[in-house]
Design an enzyme around this catalytic site. Structure first.
Site, PDB file in Angstrom:
ATOM      1  N   GLY A 171      33.248  -2.750 -99.396  1.00  0.00           N
ATOM      2  CA  GLY A 171      32.100  -2.645 -98.493  1.00  0.00           C
ATOM      3  C   GLY A 171      30.800  -2.618 -99.300  1.00  0.00           C
ATOM      4  O   GLY A 171      30.809  -2.393-100.517  1.00  0.00           O
ATOM      5  N   TYR A 188      49.249  -5.979 -98.324  1.00  0.00           N
ATOM      6  CA  TYR A 188      48.387  -5.897 -97.133  1.00  0.00           C
ATOM      7  C   TYR A 188      49.238  -5.917 -95.866  1.00  0.00           C
ATOM      8  O   TYR A 188      49.097  -5.052 -94.991  1.00  0.00           O
ATOM      9  CB  TYR A 188      47.414  -7.077 -97.143  1.00  0.00           C
ATOM     10  CG  TYR A 188      46.411  -7.077 -96.013  1.00  0.00           C
ATOM     11  CD1 TYR A 188      45.437  -6.088 -95.915  1.00  0.00           C
ATOM     12  CD2 TYR A 188      46.407  -8.089 -95.059  1.00  0.00           C
ATOM     13  CE1 TYR A 188      44.491  -6.105 -94.887  1.00  0.00           C
ATOM     14  CE2 TYR A 188      45.464  -8.113 -94.038  1.00  0.00           C
ATOM     15  CZ  TYR A 188      44.516  -7.120 -93.957  1.00  0.00           C
ATOM     16  OH  TYR A 188      43.583  -7.145 -92.943  1.00  0.00           O
TER      17      TYR A 188
END
Ligand code: UDP
Length: 333
Positions: A56, A165
């Protein structure tokens, strides 16, 4: 052993006496997390964004600095989350989300999907909040059914390069459902398909920023394999609108949210050339291992239950995204 007390019905929202709803967004500085934060503030929520800033970017939230209804906490969500005061909604978006990121950060990807989901669910349980998991079309792996409905169980290689993932998100779904069943907390699961828009990182490795970056610099467009694999791209505002409706509705999911407009990666490369007016040529590179052959969401459930479907056409969404990258990827509110 003490008898378990059901806290409230699985569809229930907590009562609020004359105060705005409070939302916690994990991964709030990410591409999707930050767009969600903006939408929640627009709808009158007080918002706390949590992010460890591994993938982020604080710039995605810079336009909110100084607002009384917004707070940012830099923290890794795999660590214990202590927050004072009421929380009504927990939106769990934290995770690396590009194949390049999770190849470079396999353990962090597994940890945020497992331990991070556990902490976020624990927070929701403690606060009596409603919880939404940002899951993924990757739970379907390299799908053998097409298009993918929520009833499909998937075709995942647990030990391949994408396994960290895919399996973390599959575990996260299982944990979310277990909290709903055992602790009776209201939960929602959204399966997000390929999404694009402003605030993607130019170098996150995903096909949209990769092709736009190459096209704007008139460098070769790198199509992996022969480009016949397909994807279906949803513009970010459509996606966030669907996710908001899911959280506020009564259906627990899992629910696909994505744009069913499917095209091959080669067709997509040509769309980018057209939209940018670039002189780039197309070159072909080896297909990464376990790259899904076909991906298209079946959104019948979202249409029926949320009265939702995407509105932004690819050409318009690409125009906005290209404008963002042309402006140097600078975020405005
Ligand atoms: N891809 C490509 N060139 C690139 C980056 C990606 O051809 O420079 C392909 C990739 O192999 C896949 C598709 O584009 O078939 C979408 O890749 P992305 O990394 O965006 O996400 P995925 O849908 O695979 O999770």
């Amino acid at each position: 052993m003490a008898a378990r007390q059901p806290r409230k019905s699985a569809g229930g929202a907590r009562p609020r006496a004359g105060r705005p709803p409070v939302s916690v967004v994990t991964g709030g500085a990410g591409f999707l997390g930050s767009h969600l934060v903006d939408l929640l503030l627009d709808r009158g929520h007080k918002v706390l964004a949590i992010d460890n800033l591994v993938t982020g970017k604080i710039e995605n939230l810079a336009h909110l600095a100084g607002r009384a209804d917004f707070r940012f906490v830099k923290q890794d969500v795999t660590e214990y989350l202590f927050l004072a005061g009421p929380v009504d909604y927990v939106w769990h978006f934290a995770s690396p989300a590009s194949p390049v990121d999770y190849r470079e950060l396999p353990i962090q990807t597994l940890k945020v999907g497992s331990l991070g989901t556990h902490k976020a669910l624990g927070l929701a349980k403690h606060k009596g909040a409603r919880f939404l998991l940002a899951s993924t079309s990757e739970v379907y792996g390299d799908p053998l059914e097409h298009p993918q409905t929520e009833a499909y169980w998937g075709h995942v290689n647990p030990i391949g390069p994408r396994g960290c993932y895919d399996e973390a998100k599959r575990f996260a779904e299982a944990l979310t459902v277990a909290y709903q069943r055992e602790h009776r907390i209201p939960t929602r699961i959204v399966r997000i398909f390929n999404t694009y828009g402003p605030r993607m990182r130019m170098r996150d490795g995903r096909v949209v920023p990769a092709f736009i970056g190459q096209a704007l610099a008139h460098r070769p467009i790198t199509v992996y394999g022969d480009g016949s694999q397909t994807r279906s791209f949803c513009y970010c505002s459509d996606l966030i609108d669907g996710i908001y409706r899911l959280m506020m509705g009564t259906h627990p999911g899992p629910m696909n949210i994505g744009n069913p407009h499917e095209l091959t990666v080669l067709e997509f490369a040509r769309e980018i050339l057209k939209a940018t007016g670039s002189r780039s040529r197309i070159v072909f590179k080896p297909l990464p291992k376990d790259d899904p052959r076909q991906r298209q969401p079946d959104i019948a459930l979202a249409r029926a239950r949320l009265k939702w479907e995407p509105k932004v056409a690819l050409a318009e969404g690409l125009r906005r995204t290209i404008d963002f990258f042309r402006a140097g990827g600078r975020v405005s509110g």
